[in-house]
Design a protein around this motif. Structure first.
Motif, PDB file in Angstrom:
ATOM      1  N   UNK A 212      27.537  14.725  65.944  1.00  0.00           N
ATOM      2  CA  UNK A 212      27.730  14.284  64.562  1.00  0.00           C
ATOM      3  C   UNK A 212      28.781  13.171  64.512  1.00  0.00           C
ATOM      4  N   UNK A 213      29.889  13.385  65.205  1.00  0.00           N
ATOM      5  CA  UNK A 213      30.949  12.370  65.243  1.00  0.00           C
ATOM      6  C   UNK A 213      30.391  11.025  65.702  1.00  0.00           C
ATOM      7  N   UNK A 214      29.617  11.052  66.767  1.00  0.00           N
ATOM      8  CA  UNK A 214      29.062   9.796  67.294  1.00  0.00           C
ATOM      9  C   UNK A 214      28.088   9.153  66.307  1.00  0.00           C
ATOM     10  N   UNK A 215      27.385   9.997  65.544  1.00  0.00           N
ATOM     11  CA  UNK A 215      26.410   9.468  64.585  1.00  0.00           C
ATOM     12  C   UNK A 215      27.074   8.781  63.394  1.00  0.00           C
ATOM     13  N   UNK A 216      28.335   9.156  63.085  1.00  0.00           N
ATOM     14  CA  UNK A 216      28.994   8.563  61.911  1.00  0.00           C
ATOM     15  C   UNK A 216      29.920   7.395  62.274  1.00  0.00           C
ATOM     16  N   UNK A 217      30.028   7.088  63.552  1.00  0.00           N
ATOM     17  CA  UNK A 217      30.881   5.956  63.956  1.00  0.00           C
ATOM     18  C   UNK A 217      30.556   4.660  63.200  1.00  0.00           C
ATOM     19  N   UNK A 218      29.269   4.340  62.973  1.00  0.00           N
ATOM     20  CA  UNK A 218      28.958   3.103  62.235  1.00  0.00           C
ATOM     21  C   UNK A 218      29.540   3.072  60.822  1.00  0.00           C
ATOM     22  N   UNK A 219      29.725   4.252  60.198  1.00  0.00           N
ATOM     23  CA  UNK A 219      30.276   4.294  58.843  1.00  0.00           C
ATOM     24  C   UNK A 219      31.760   3.921  58.828  1.00  0.00           C
ATOM     25  N   UNK A 220      32.394   3.947  60.001  1.00  0.00           N
ATOM     26  CA  UNK A 220      33.835   3.702  60.085  1.00  0.00           C
ATOM     27  C   UNK A 220      34.171   2.424  60.860  1.00  0.00           C
ATOM     28  N   UNK A 221      33.190   1.549  61.023  1.00  0.00           N
ATOM     29  CA  UNK A 221      33.395   0.342  61.829  1.00  0.00           C
ATOM     30  C   UNK A 221      34.534  -0.527  61.313  1.00  0.00           C
ATOM     31  N   UNK A 222      34.677  -0.589  60.007  1.00  0.00           N
ATOM     32  CA  UNK A 222      35.743  -1.434  59.448  1.00  0.00           C
ATOM     33  C   UNK A 222      37.029  -0.652  59.203  1.00  0.00           C
ATOM     34  N   UNK A 223      37.004   0.631  59.540  1.00  0.00           N
ATOM     35  CA  UNK A 223      38.164   1.496  59.282  1.00  0.00           C
ATOM     36  C   UNK A 223      38.297   2.535  60.383  1.00  0.00           C
ATOM     37  N   UNK A 224      38.371   2.074  61.622  1.00  0.00           N
ATOM     38  CA  UNK A 224      38.295   2.981  62.772  1.00  0.00           C
ATOM     39  C   UNK A 224      39.435   3.992  62.825  1.00  0.00           C
ATOM     40  N   UNK A 225      40.587   3.645  62.250  1.00  0.00           N
ATOM     41  CA  UNK A 225      41.717   4.584  62.307  1.00  0.00           C
ATOM     42  C   UNK A 225      41.541   5.757  61.346  1.00  0.00           C
ATOM     43  N   UNK A 226      40.465   5.757  60.570  1.00  0.00           N
ATOM     44  CA  UNK A 226      40.185   6.862  59.644  1.00  0.00           C
ATOM     45  C   UNK A 226      39.319   7.949  60.271  1.00  0.00           C
ATOM     46  N   UNK A 227      38.927   7.769  61.533  1.00  0.00           N
ATOM     47  CA  UNK A 227      38.063   8.751  62.191  1.00  0.00           C
ATOM     48  C   UNK A 227      38.597   9.035  63.585  1.00  0.00           C
ATOM     49  N   UNK A 228      38.756  10.325  63.900  1.00  0.00           N
ATOM     50  CA  UNK A 228      39.293  10.700  65.209  1.00  0.00           C
ATOM     51  C   UNK A 228      38.619  11.973  65.702  1.00  0.00           C
ATOM     52  N   UNK A 229      38.215  11.953  66.972  1.00  0.00           N
ATOM     53  CA  UNK A 229      37.666  13.154  67.607  1.00  0.00           C
ATOM     54  C   UNK A 229      38.518  13.460  68.833  1.00  0.00           C
ATOM     55  N   UNK A 230      39.177  14.625  68.808  1.00  0.00           N
ATOM     56  CA  UNK A 230      39.992  15.051  69.947  1.00  0.00           C
ATOM     57  C   UNK A 230      39.254  16.184  70.647  1.00  0.00           C
ATOM     58  N   UNK A 231      38.868  15.941  71.898  1.00  0.00           N
ATOM     59  CA  UNK A 231      38.222  17.007  72.657  1.00  0.00           C
ATOM     60  C   UNK A 231      39.188  17.510  73.721  1.00  0.00           C
ATOM     61  N   UNK A 232      39.248  18.823  73.843  1.00  0.00           N
ATOM     62  CA  UNK A 232      40.131  19.442  74.828  1.00  0.00           C
ATOM     63  C   UNK A 232      39.256  20.008  75.943  1.00  0.00           C
ATOM     64  N   UNK A 233      39.385  19.429  77.138  1.00  0.00           N
ATOM     65  CA  UNK A 233      38.533  19.823  78.267  1.00  0.00           C
ATOM     66  C   UNK A 233      38.712  21.279  78.679  1.00  0.00           C
ATOM     67  N   UNK A 234      39.904  21.814  78.474  1.00  0.00           N
ATOM     68  CA  UNK A 234      40.209  23.168  78.963  1.00  0.00           C
ATOM     69  C   UNK A 234      40.064  24.249  77.903  1.00  0.00           C
ATOM     70  N   UNK A 235      40.051  23.858  76.648  1.00  0.00           N
ATOM     71  CA  UNK A 235      40.092  24.851  75.567  1.00  0.00           C
ATOM     72  C   UNK A 235      38.732  25.483  75.305  1.00  0.00           C
ATOM     73  N   UNK A 236      38.763  26.778  74.943  1.00  0.00           N
ATOM     74  CA  UNK A 236      37.551  27.430  74.447  1.00  0.00           C
ATOM     75  C   UNK A 236      37.683  27.526  72.926  1.00  0.00           C
ATOM     76  N   UNK A 237      37.558  28.727  72.354  1.00  0.00           N
ATOM     77  CA  UNK A 237      37.606  28.841  70.889  1.00  0.00           C
ATOM     78  C   UNK A 237      39.017  29.210  70.418  1.00  0.00           C
ATOM     79  N   UNK A 238      39.952  28.361  70.788  1.00  0.00           N
ATOM     80  CA  UNK A 238      41.343  28.563  70.372  1.00  0.00           C
ATOM     81  C   UNK A 238      42.035  27.215  70.338  1.00  0.00           C
TER      82      UNK A 238
END
Length: 257
Positions: A212-238
């Motif tokens: 979903x995040x990747x699909x909405x990137x075009x909506x934020x092209x002129x305002x990239x600092x308004x969208x952030x996705x932080x993925x944690x490689x080690x984390x599960x559901x916490x």
């Protein structure tokens, strides 16, 4: 000093945190929604850190949770999961109106956030309320219909009989589609949105949120600092401590008065 007030409005129990000197001032305000089988008190660390930064913070108990628990088992709660989600979205508006009437909210400074089920609530609320200025989803999922279908498939694969008729399932999917952000991403309108998700999460699928995040990137092209996705490689559901601090940082940047 941070004040913690336990209160109730229209049968919605909530905690209200704010710096003592700001108690009567209109402030940027954060609504923080807890996760499935959790309760408002379990997220006090988020609220404390936000209140320290000068925010007013409201932590409600969702239906069938915390003070509103009726003793249902986890399986029974699962059967009414989406009812709880949609009810919480509705109650956000009630609580916002309550604090607005008291003149305690800055109308252009309202944040909504939550963990797991609370993140799911947050993303659905963005389809309903333009007054949300900024949002943070921690382990949430915007694809209501896909996620609900996956939940039903999982129940069937475990050998359980679905507690709904085909007609009820069809009706539920139509209702969920109204709140499904992936089906109406234009409703984001460029509002600041942060995701945090552990790659090892086995409860709320990481890939659906990432897609979903990747699909909405075009909506934020002129305002990239308004969208952030932080993925944690080690984390599960916490949520990690870094995730907690990044949420506070996000609202400090995008909700300041």
């Amino acid at each position: 000093m941070i004040l913690v007030d336990k209160s109730n409005f229209q049968n919605i129990p909530f905690l209200h945190l704010v710096k003592e000197e700001n108690i009567d001032k209109p402030l940027p305000t954060c609504f923080f929604i807890h996760g499935f089988t959790s309760a408002k008190e379990h997220n006090l660390h988020y609220a404390y850190l936000l209140a320290e930064k000068g925010f007013r913070v409201i932590l409600p108990d969702c239906l069938e949770h915390g003070e509103r628990s009726s003793g249902k088992s986890e399986y029974q709660l699962g059967e009414v999961f989406w009812k709880i989600v949609l009810n919480t979205i509705h109650e956000l508006s009630i609580l916002k109106g309550h604090f607005e009437e008291k003149g305690l909210i800055l109308s252009n400074g309202i944040g909504v956030a939550g963990t797991s089920m609370g993140g799911i609530v947050t993303l659905g609320a963005l389809t309903q309320y333009q007054w949300i200025s900024s949002a943070v989803s921690l382990m949430g999922n915007p694809t209501y219909v896909k996620f609900a279908e996956a939940q039903l498939s999982q129940v069937e694969s475990l050998g359980y009989e679905l507690p709904f008729s085909e007609e009820e399932i069809d009706q539920m999917m139509k209702e969920l589609a109204r709140y499904d952000l992936s089906l109406q991403p234009e409703k984001l309108e460029g509002r600041p949105l942060m995701f945090w998700h552990g790659k090892r999460d086995k409860v709320v699928p990481f890939h659906l949120t990432r897609e979903f995040y990747e699909s909405i990137l075009p909506y934020y092209e002129s305002n990239e600092d308004h969208l952030l996705f932080i993925e944690d490689d080690k984390a599960d559901h916490k949520v990690s401590r870094d995730g907690v601090l990044r949420l506070v940082e996000w609202f400090s940047k995008h909700l300041s008065a």
